[in-house]
Write a protein that holds these residues in place. Structure first.
Motif, PDB file in Angstrom:
ATOM      1  N   MET A 261     103.483  72.183  60.266  1.00  0.00           N
ATOM      2  CA  MET A 261     104.025  73.433  60.801  1.00  0.00           C
ATOM      3  C   MET A 261     104.760  73.224  62.123  1.00  0.00           C
ATOM      4  N   ALA A 262     104.278  72.285  62.927  1.00  0.00           N
ATOM      5  CA  ALA A 262     104.946  72.023  64.216  1.00  0.00           C
ATOM      6  C   ALA A 262     106.387  71.577  63.953  1.00  0.00           C
ATOM      7  N   GLU A 263     106.536  70.702  62.958  1.00  0.00           N
ATOM      8  CA  GLU A 263     107.894  70.228  62.637  1.00  0.00           C
ATOM      9  C   GLU A 263     108.734  71.355  62.043  1.00  0.00           C
ATOM     10  N   ILE A 264     108.122  72.128  61.165  1.00  0.00           N
ATOM     11  CA  ILE A 264     108.854  73.234  60.539  1.00  0.00           C
ATOM     12  C   ILE A 264     109.308  74.240  61.597  1.00  0.00           C
ATOM     13  N   ARG A 265     108.405  74.507  62.555  1.00  0.00           N
ATOM     14  CA  ARG A 265     108.759  75.476  63.604  1.00  0.00           C
ATOM     15  C   ARG A 265     109.995  75.037  64.388  1.00  0.00           C
ATOM     16  N   SER A 266     110.102  73.729  64.618  1.00  0.00           N
ATOM     17  CA  SER A 266     111.256  73.280  65.411  1.00  0.00           C
ATOM     18  C   SER A 266     112.553  73.458  64.598  1.00  0.00           C
ATOM     19  N   VAL A 267     112.472  73.254  63.284  1.00  0.00           N
ATOM     20  CA  VAL A 267     113.649  73.490  62.438  1.00  0.00           C
ATOM     21  C   VAL A 267     113.992  74.988  62.421  1.00  0.00           C
ATOM     22  N   LEU A 268     112.940  75.817  62.297  1.00  0.00           N
ATOM     23  CA  LEU A 268     113.179  77.268  62.228  1.00  0.00           C
ATOM     24  C   LEU A 268     113.763  77.804  63.536  1.00  0.00           C
ATOM     25  N   LEU A 269     113.398  77.163  64.637  1.00  0.00           N
ATOM     26  CA  LEU A 269     113.918  77.595  65.934  1.00  0.00           C
ATOM     27  C   LEU A 269     115.448  77.481  65.957  1.00  0.00           C
ATOM     28  N   GLY A 270     115.957  76.355  65.448  1.00  0.00           N
ATOM     29  CA  GLY A 270     117.405  76.178  65.381  1.00  0.00           C
ATOM     30  C   GLY A 270     118.057  77.228  64.492  1.00  0.00           C
ATOM     31  N   LEU A 271     117.441  77.477  63.342  1.00  0.00           N
ATOM     32  CA  LEU A 271     118.002  78.462  62.412  1.00  0.00           C
ATOM     33  C   LEU A 271     117.986  79.859  63.026  1.00  0.00           C
ATOM     34  N   ARG A 272     116.903  80.145  63.745  1.00  0.00           N
ATOM     35  CA  ARG A 272     116.789  81.473  64.370  1.00  0.00           C
ATOM     36  C   ARG A 272     117.961  81.681  65.346  1.00  0.00           C
ATOM     37  N   GLY A 273     118.239  80.658  66.122  1.00  0.00           N
ATOM     38  CA  GLY A 273     119.344  80.741  67.086  1.00  0.00           C
ATOM     39  C   GLY A 273     120.664  81.028  66.391  1.00  0.00           C
TER      40      GLY A 273
END
Lengths: 448, 448
Positions: A261-273
């Motif tokens: 999840m930590a890795e997924i969250r970092s990917v999702l952060l970029g997408l959110r932006g």
């Protein structure tokens, strides 16, 4: 003797050519609004350029150019490669070569579009051609998510300009699905068949995909169940078109380990932006997060996206970040974000929508009523000086034949007479009504 | 690793691409005024189409496409032709094929233009390329001199639109020189070397041509003297640019037999009709009769013409009637009149004239002054909604670097701020002056 263009290639009649040119101009003019500029490259490249890494399957579909003269004789004698060049199969490899060839002359952040034909020696089939146009935009040298947001925003403006109102823009990240699959304990060697199965969602039913997933994970029943459930949920979300990043994150949190999840969250952060930026800049954006988006190409390294139009099964455009691709001939990696519009697919959709409405370039017909060729041409010239495209009927045919020609050509206005005072007798062909009017009046009528 | 386009082929940077596209659009828009419509055909044709009669020397310069898969293996095993397709070397052969492929769908008199690349495996040299654009117009199915007059008139309007003011349009007839030479008792087998020598007039000095004529007619001193005298007189007339058909006819009358003169008169009658018509329709026409015009191509059958621009040795366009050419795949002859514009040559002349003035597609630069990417993109979007092309500076660079980038890119206007009330702070880069103004004011400034 009947003779046509080569197998899988097409001629364009005037009306189709006009339609294609107008579509290209619409796309180009929108990208220019964003500072993207057109470039062009030769139809062919050195074989060594085309055959390196990056072409994937398309390399097999190369049209190769036979060597000439002594070089060919030598190659035949030595059993060496018979070709020296190949026709480009996409516009990405030529861009990578272009960036290397002109590096000193290009700005650090280089935005370009390129609308041009490419060639693939594919098996011809319905809707698939061996010569077809691609329309690519790329920004080379831009590293942040602001570039993805710009490409998506610009491309949505293109879709609006083309009046494609029922599209959806799906966004994900190339790294996301492999992370999720790993979280579901899918073995590394099963990753590829699972992704290939998921990538077929737009083309085959979900039943077939589940069967393929089952086969791919036949000795991993536990993983299969988790993947199948994820797949079904994601399909529903795609149909509802309402999955938020927050809800997805929450949902995954309950299914996956904290490390994944930590890795997924970092990917999702970029997408959110990216998605927030797109929606802020364009409140009517139809951009949606879609976690089962695969985008087959190996070269994507980050965010990926595609657009689909209701009623058409395959995507009309696609793209993403491909940081490894463009630096290939530079010897140094260059960040790059691109988008490739399926020109022929959009054209097919437009033509279906505008059926019969493809008017081509309008022109008036100057009828041969009386007088000689010279007088007739002088009359036509007056109309052209006023900016009106005029075809002159130069052969001595009766009026019926002339009007029939005009109607067959889709011409709306026939000019029966141009008087010395520039007043005209005009026939509106659809209603067959004759009217006297001034040149200025006709100018307005013709252009309206 | 340095890598470029294939030998003799070129990449086009954004500014050059814009310039080329604008030139094509100018040419196309003028021809459309005359009812000529664009078509397109595939880059390649079946080898049998390209290798028939009509290609002449250009057939030897074919880029051939290697057969693929089993077909290639079989061809190699059998020592058969290794290629199945070839890249088009001109736009005339594809037109002939197109007319045969679509005969039912085309009007009886078919006017088309075609601006597209062609490929010739020529030895690369200064100003000669292996991939270059041609721009052809043809009217297929039109038999009278009115069609020649139309093509010439339309083409002169193209030259005017391109602001080529110092051009001359030379007109003659393919049949004229052979008639005159026959009248001078040049033997049939000496005709071809004499015509080849005369055809070089734009490229070499008249001294060399006289030498070649002498050699060609070495055992026919009498004929040589008459040809040489005719040549010198025609050169003078070309220089003075004032030879009338009447004066020429009168002059020839004193030198040639009545039987030959009867045939010459019938040719001159056609030319007179064309030239009078052109001058009547376009009083500022620079059309001139030029009896030593040869136009090398074998396929011309009647009137021929070319245009030259002062200061450039070779012609910028050429054409004529070629009644045997287009019907080739139809199996029946079709009258046809065409004109081929030397696109690359005109481009070179234009570039030389506009040196440095090639501005490409103009755009403004939105500077990164403060705030985040998202705010910046939203500001840019407001400007784009107003139709202003805007590049957004998305990387966090200082102002100096941003302005340097703008100047290097030839950008004239930088936008320092877009306020909430849509008022702007604009910098005019050439003068480095900042000014506050409304969006509406900037729209006018930018477009002006």
């Amino acid at each position: 003797m009947t003779v046509g263009p080569p197998t899988g290639m097409r001629d364009w009649l005037p009306r189709e050519t006009a339609y294609r040119q107008q579509l290209m101009e619409t796309i180009g003019s929108v990208y220019r609004l964003y500072g993207y500029l057109p470039i062009d490259t030769p139809a062919m490249e050195d074989l060594s350029v085309l055959q390196g890494k990056g072409g994937g399957e398309n390399e097999k579909l190369l049209f190769k150019i036979l060597k000439r003269g002594d070089k060919l004789a030598r190659a035949q004698a030595e059993g060496a490669e018979l070709a020296d060049y190949g026709l480009r199969f996409d516009l990405t490899v030529p861009l990578a070569r272009f960036v290397a060839s002109h590096q000193g002359k290009l700005p650090k952040v280089f935005r370009r579009y390129h609308i041009a034909p490419v060639w693939r020696a594919d098996r011809p089939q319905l809707g698939r051609y061996r010569e077809f146009y691609q329309c690519d935009i790329d920004v080379v040298g831009g590293a942040g998510p602001a570039y993805e947001a710009e490409v998506i925003t610009a491309t949505e403006r293109v879709l609006a300009a083309l009046k494609l109102e029922t599209y959806r823009f799906r966004v994900s990240d190339k790294r996301l699905l492999p992370l999720i699959l790993r979280g579901f304990d899918v073995a590394e060697d099963r990753m590829s068949p699972v992704l290939i199965a998921l990538d077929k969602l737009d083309k085959v039913g979900s039943g077939q995909i589940l069967a393929e997933l089952q086969e791919a994970l036949s000795s991993h029943q536990d993983a299969y169940k988790r993947v199948a459930r994820f797949f079904e949920e994601a399909c529903e979300a795609r149909l509802r078109a309402d999955l938020s990043l927050d809800r997805f994150e929450e949902h995954m949190d309950s299914a996956l380990s904290p490390a994944v999840m930590a890795e997924i969250r970092s990917v999702l952060l970029g997408l959110r932006g990216i998605m927030e930026s797109v929606r802020f800049v364009n409140p009517s954006s139809a951009v949606l997060f879609d976690p089962i988006l695969v985008r087959g190409m190996d070269y994507y390294t980050g965010p990926i996206y595609e657009a689909v139009v209701e009623g058409f099964s395959s995507s009309i455009l696609g793209g993403g970040r491909c940081d490894g691709l463009i630096g290939r001939f530079l010897g140094t990696p260059v960040p790059a974000v691109g988008c490739s519009i399926g020109f022929e697919r959009i054209l097919a959709i437009q033509q279906q929508r505008d059926a019969g409405g493809m008017t081509g370039y309008p022109r008036a017909l100057l009828l041969r009523t009386a007088g000689d060729d010279v007088g007739l041409q002088a009359q036509a010239e007056k109309l052209r000086n006023a900016g009106i495209p005029v075809e002159t009927y130069l052969d001595p045919e009766d009026m019926g034949k002339q009007l029939k020609h005009a109607e067959a050509q889709g011409i709306v206005w026939a000019i029966k007479e141009v008087k010395d005072d520039f007043s005209l007798i005009i026939r509106h062909l659809p209603t067959r009504q004759d009217r006297a009017m001034s040149l200025a009046e006709f100018q307005i009528l013709f252009k309206g």
